[in-house]
Design an enzyme around this catalytic site. Structure first.
Site, PDB file in Angstrom:
ATOM      1  N   SER A  33       0.644  -1.042   0.163  1.00  0.00           N
ATOM      2  CA  SER A  33      -0.154  -0.055  -0.043  1.00  0.00           C
ATOM      3  C   SER A  33       0.987   1.140   0.044  1.00  0.00           C
ATOM      4  CB  SER A  33      -0.837  -0.042   1.239  1.00  0.00           C
ATOM      5  OG  SER A  33      -1.595   1.069   1.506  1.00  0.00           O
ATOM      6  N   ARG A  34       0.396   2.302  -0.658  1.00  0.00           N
ATOM      7  CA  ARG A  34       1.106   3.548  -0.477  1.00  0.00           C
ATOM      8  C   ARG A  34       1.248   4.023   0.915  1.00  0.00           C
ATOM      9  NH1 ARG A  34      -2.212   7.250  -4.394  1.00  0.00           N
ATOM     10  NH2 ARG A  34      -4.195   6.216  -3.184  1.00  0.00           N
ATOM     11  N   TYR A  55       4.620  -0.909  -3.961  1.00  0.00           N
ATOM     12  CA  TYR A  55       4.224  -1.968  -4.531  1.00  0.00           C
ATOM     13  C   TYR A  55       5.396  -2.651  -5.487  1.00  0.00           C
ATOM     14  CZ  TYR A  55       3.272   0.067  -9.247  1.00  0.00           C
ATOM     15  OH  TYR A  55       3.154   0.724 -10.623  1.00  0.00           O
ATOM     16  N   HIS A  76      -5.063   0.817 -12.437  1.00  0.00           N
ATOM     17  CA  HIS A  76      -4.781  -0.627 -13.039  1.00  0.00           C
ATOM     18  C   HIS A  76      -3.774  -0.649 -13.933  1.00  0.00           C
ATOM     19  CE1 HIS A  76      -9.399  -2.162 -11.839  1.00  0.00           C
ATOM     20  NE2 HIS A  76      -8.573  -1.900 -10.990  1.00  0.00           N
ATOM     21  N   LYS A  94     -11.895  -5.863 -12.446  1.00  0.00           N
ATOM     22  CA  LYS A  94     -12.475  -5.327 -13.526  1.00  0.00           C
ATOM     23  C   LYS A  94     -12.799  -3.660 -13.351  1.00  0.00           C
ATOM     24  CE  LYS A  94     -15.840  -5.669 -10.857  1.00  0.00           C
ATOM     25  NZ  LYS A  94     -16.327  -4.347 -10.041  1.00  0.00           N
ATOM     26  N   ARG A 162     -14.500   8.109  -5.669  1.00  0.00           N
ATOM     27  CA  ARG A 162     -14.153   7.473  -6.860  1.00  0.00           C
ATOM     28  C   ARG A 162     -15.202   7.384  -7.704  1.00  0.00           C
ATOM     29  NH1 ARG A 162     -14.888   2.283  -8.001  1.00  0.00           N
ATOM     30  NH2 ARG A 162     -15.588   1.001  -6.464  1.00  0.00           N
ATOM     31  N   ASP A 175     -18.103   0.625 -13.169  1.00  0.00           N
ATOM     32  CA  ASP A 175     -17.901  -0.337 -11.907  1.00  0.00           C
ATOM     33  C   ASP A 175     -19.084  -1.119 -11.886  1.00  0.00           C
ATOM     34  OD1 ASP A 175     -18.261   0.015  -8.997  1.00  0.00           O
ATOM     35  OD2 ASP A 175     -16.458   0.726  -9.544  1.00  0.00           O
ATOM     36  N   TYR A 230     -32.255  -0.678  -8.864  1.00  0.00           N
ATOM     37  CA  TYR A 230     -32.740  -1.741  -9.572  1.00  0.00           C
ATOM     38  C   TYR A 230     -32.457  -3.153  -8.876  1.00  0.00           C
ATOM     39  CZ  TYR A 230     -32.173   1.147 -13.816  1.00  0.00           C
ATOM     40  OH  TYR A 230     -32.276   2.172 -14.695  1.00  0.00           O
TER      41      TYR A 230
END
Length: 321
Positions: A33-34, A55, A76, A94, A162, A175, A230
């Site tokens: 992790s950062r 990383y 990504h 994804k 985000r 997303d 939905y």
């Protein structure tokens, strides 16, 4: 044993790492992790022996065979690319990237490096989705005429989150919409054309409705939304019946085959964990066999889905920095 390294420590990384423990041949050996403190806390929580504040340092760890990329969409490409160049196999959340160009680049790098790469479309490996493919292939509901799938739920508008941030690859399609599109293309292939309609907030798609057109009138009717409530269900309609996947279709525990003049045929699944273990087992199996991609989530299909998403986003007027 296949040694895993996890990049990022957010919610999705937490759940997937927990499910890795359900796969006998998977061993999580490192996390990065950062924020080194977050990496250390994540490692302690999951019993991971090593943590890194960068990383790149994890990519130099010889005990890490495959890297699971759980960063925000916009990261990504760079993280997965560096992992591939370091000779590490990659399972990337994804969508694989936020642009078709970057997705094509990752596939090219993976093939040049002769390294395994797979998009983490975990739904594909759920036993009921595997059964769905078999039932369709066996002609249980005749020839498919249409696929219907929706994935939408209200998310509070927050420009800093985000999901609402173009710089982070936000919006409903990348997303949530990737699930309906992937399901439809798994069954029908890449469409002849795409028509999309929706609305934008802060430059990202708050909602999108897609019509995918195929030869001879076959179609897929798909939607994603950050504002609408939905059912998150799916239906595959054939000439001899239909198959319904009740909510939530991306993590199904029930599948119902409905045919004229017959009682509904129900198939159920008792999930242990959240359901990510099936894709982890797939990666382990492919790596053990020496394969460079999965036949159930091939790289060409990832690119095909990305082409559909890109066309829909272009029509909606969404562009990412």
């Amino acid at each position: 044993m296949i040694g895993w390294g996890v990049v990022a420590t957010g919610g999705i990384a937490d759940v997937v790492t927990s499910d890795m423990k359900l796969v006998p041949d998977a061993e999580v050996r490192a996390v990065s992790s950062r924020d080194s403190a977050k990496a250390a806390a994540f490692a302690s929580r999951h019993g991971i022996p090593r943590s890194y504040g960068d990383y790149h340092d994890m990519l130099r760890d010889p005990d890490v065979d495959v890297v699971y990329v759980a960063t925000p969409h916009s990261s990504h490409h760079v993280v997965a690319r560096n992992a591939l160049l370091a000779g590490k196999a990659v399972l990337c959340e994804k969508p694989l990237t936020v642009s078709l160009r970057d997705a094509e680049d990752l596939v090219s790098v993976a093939r040049k490096q002769n390294v395994f790469l797979m998009e983490a479309m975990w739904t594909r490996f759920n036993p009921l989705i595997r059964l769905l493919r078999k039932l369709v292939a066996d002609g249980v509901i005749g020839s498919i005429r249409s696929v219907h799938a929706d994935f939408g739920e209200p998310f509070a508008h927050n420009p800093a989150h985000r999901l609402w941030d173009p710089a982070a690859g936000g919006g409903s399609l990348l997303d949530l919409g990737v699930y309906p599109v992937s399901l439809a293309q798994m069954l029908l292939g890449e469409p002849e054309s795409v028509a999309s309609h929706g609305s934008l907030i802060d430059g990202v798609d708050a909602e999108a409705a897609l019509l995918l057109r195929y030869p001879n009138g076959v179609s897929a009717h798909l939607s994603s939304s950050l504002v609408g409530n939905y059912p998150i269900a799916a239906t595959v309609v054939g000439t001899a019946g239909r198959i319904e996947i009740p909510p939530v279709f991306y993590r199904p525990t029930e599948l119902v085959v409905i045919r004229p003049d017959a009682l509904p045929e129900r198939h159920t699944l008792e999930l242990h964990g959240f359901g990510y273990q099936y894709q982890i087992a797939e990666v382990d199996e492919r790596m053990t066999a020496g394969d460079k991609e999965s036949p159930e989530m091939p790289l060409e299909e990832t690119l095909a889905v990305m082409r559909t998403l890109t066309e829909a986003l272009d029509q909606l007027g969404v562009s990412y920095p």
